[in-house]
Design an enzyme around this catalytic site. Structure first.
Site, mmCIF file in Angstrom:
data_model
loop_
_atom_site.group_PDB
_atom_site.id
_atom_site.type_symbol
_atom_site.label_atom_id
_atom_site.label_comp_id
_atom_site.label_asym_id
_atom_site.label_seq_id
_atom_site.Cartn_x
_atom_site.Cartn_y
_atom_site.Cartn_z
ATOM 1 N N THR A 16 0.693 -1.286 0.057
ATOM 2 C CA THR A 16 0.160 -0.208 0.073
ATOM 3 C C THR A 16 1.075 1.180 -0.009
ATOM 4 O O THR A 16 0.477 2.104 -0.594
ATOM 5 C CB THR A 16 -0.852 0.148 1.178
ATOM 6 O OG1 THR A 16 -1.794 -1.397 1.046
ATOM 7 C CG2 THR A 16 -1.775 1.271 1.232
ATOM 8 N N ASP A 60 2.300 -8.299 -4.267
ATOM 9 C CA ASP A 60 1.386 -8.224 -3.309
ATOM 10 C C ASP A 60 2.035 -8.690 -1.993
ATOM 11 O O ASP A 60 2.215 -10.112 -2.144
ATOM 12 C CB ASP A 60 -0.089 -8.553 -3.694
ATOM 13 C CG ASP A 60 -0.931 -8.310 -2.812
ATOM 14 O OD1 ASP A 60 -1.144 -9.018 -1.683
ATOM 15 O OD2 ASP A 60 -1.954 -7.124 -2.784
ATOM 16 N N SER A 62 0.519 -10.554 0.235
ATOM 17 C CA SER A 62 -0.572 -11.888 0.227
ATOM 18 C C SER A 62 0.401 -13.026 -0.531
ATOM 19 O O SER A 62 -0.056 -14.272 -0.435
ATOM 20 C CB SER A 62 -1.673 -11.800 -0.331
ATOM 21 O OG SER A 62 -2.593 -10.853 0.629
ATOM 22 N N THR A 281 1.711 -20.550 21.593
ATOM 23 C CA THR A 281 0.329 -20.292 22.230
ATOM 24 C C THR A 281 -0.613 -19.479 21.158
ATOM 25 O O THR A 281 0.219 -18.749 20.566
ATOM 26 C CB THR A 281 0.270 -19.574 23.546
ATOM 27 O OG1 THR A 281 -0.851 -19.119 24.030
ATOM 28 C CG2 THR A 281 1.387 -18.135 23.402
ATOM 29 N N CYS A 283 -2.366 -17.193 22.404
ATOM 30 C CA CYS A 283 -2.547 -16.018 22.835
ATOM 31 C C CYS A 283 -1.706 -15.031 22.259
ATOM 32 O O CYS A 283 -0.394 -15.127 21.753
ATOM 33 C CB CYS A 283 -2.469 -16.076 24.291
ATOM 34 S SG CYS A 283 -3.453 -17.027 25.384
#
Length: 346
Positions: A16, A60, A62, A281, A283
């Site tokens: 971007t 890109d 991705s 994890t 988290c």
């Protein structure tokens, strides 16, 4: 501070930040990065030599692959003696993966490699791209009184925060503060001044060592996220897949997983068959401690490796790197629990 004029190479991979609105059809299109000083005239105030290198074709984020990391690393190696620092402009979606990968691939690093990007294109009025780029250039060129760079690491700079690359993760797709370093302090923070956390920045033992590359990456790694309602056949197929030499197991909390017999048997069987299974994890913050609860202890007893407070992105890059260096899975397991590039708190 050393006042010697520094030279910085901007490496634009895509993303971007490099977009500009076409005045004719109002669509966003990549602009010519050789004219970056015209787009961001503030860079002139640093009195730096700023050159640019643009990937062709642009990628890109991705679509980033390990081959992209190898190209980035080779550009840095080829240009290493000509520049004091490198700023890699990159899409945000896979930036943490790329920064983690280069932290392992670049050995003997004595200069900054700063990844940055933006949530809005650099050519729109409210862009965050200009500040991210300007501060990244300033950090990449900063030196101490002896002429040594202040941050000789692979980092991510985003929204006033400088983070160790292999400690960073993208946490938000809509706000300017897109990245965090949940398990490690920020290396620097930009306000009126840039405040460096010098005590935790990794410094080379030899400032005059040569840069070397590790480009042999073994990508036979799968990621299995633990969740309620897992299907035994699906898990079995994943763990036994021959192209998965290693598995990253994203577990609950401090490294916990189901205690169901079928699951534990599959994990134990995979470990017994030589699979490398690393426990990280789910988290955002915190560390794996497989001695805290019975669930975690059972995984440890089965042969699962502790990933400590590693991000998934960093664990993936580390496995690619280590498996590319050695076909011996036991050696890889031993190296995974070592802190190699500041990626785990151990």
């Amino acid at each position: 501070m050393n006042t010697t004029k520094s030279s910085i190479l901007l490496i634009y991979t895509g993303g971007t930040i490099g977009m500009k609105q076409d005045i004719n059809d109002q669509t966003l299109k990549p602009f010519d990065f050789s004219q970056i000083v015209e787009e961001v005239p503030e860079i002139k105030k640093f009195a730096l030599k700023v050159d640019s290198y643009t990937f062709s074709p642009l990628i890109d984020s991705s679509d980033i692959e390990p081959s992209s990391w190898i190209e980035m690393a080779r550009i840095i190696q080829e240009k290493y003696d000509n520049y004091d620092g490198f700023v890699i402009l990159h899409g945000t979606d896979t930036m943490a993966y790329s920064a983690s990968a280069l932290s392992f691939m670049l050995d003997g690093l004595t200069k900054p490699v700063i990844f940055t990007g933006s949530q809005l294109p650099i050519g729109v009025p409210r862009t965050d791209g200009k500040e991210n780029l300007i501060s990244s250039v300033e950090i990449a060129s900063a030196k101490d009184e002896e002429g040594h760079t202040l941050v000789p690491e692979v980092c991510i700079y985003f929204d006033s925060l400088l983070m160790r690359g292999n400690r960073s993760t993208k946490v938000n797709a809509e706000v300017f503060r897109a990245f965090q370093s949940p398990n490690f302090p920020y290396l620097a923070e930009a306000g009126i001044d840039i405040r460096y956390n010098s005590d935790i920045i990794r410094k080379p033992l030899d400032w005059y060592q040569n840069l070397s590359l590790n480009t042999n990456l073994d990508t036979r790694v799968g990621i299995l996220k633990i969740h309620p309602g897992m299907n035994p056949k699906t898990v079995s197929a994943f763990l036994s897949e021959p192209n998965n030499r290693a598995i990253i197991l994203e577990t609950y909390g401090a490294g916990n997983a189901p205690m169901t017999k079928w699951f534990l048997n599959l994990i134990a069987e995979a470990c017994a068959n030589g699979k490398i299974i690393v426990n990280v994890t789910q988290c955002l913050g915190g560390t794996v401690n497989m001695n805290l609860y019975a669930n975690g202890k059972t995984l440890s007893d089965a042969g699962v490796i502790n990933g400590y407070d590693s991000t998934t992105e960093s664990a993936l890059a580390k496995l690619f790197f280590l498996m590319g260096k050695n076909e011996d899975n036991n050696w890889v397991k031993q190296m995974m629990i070592r802190n190699l590039k500041g990626e785990i708190s151990k």
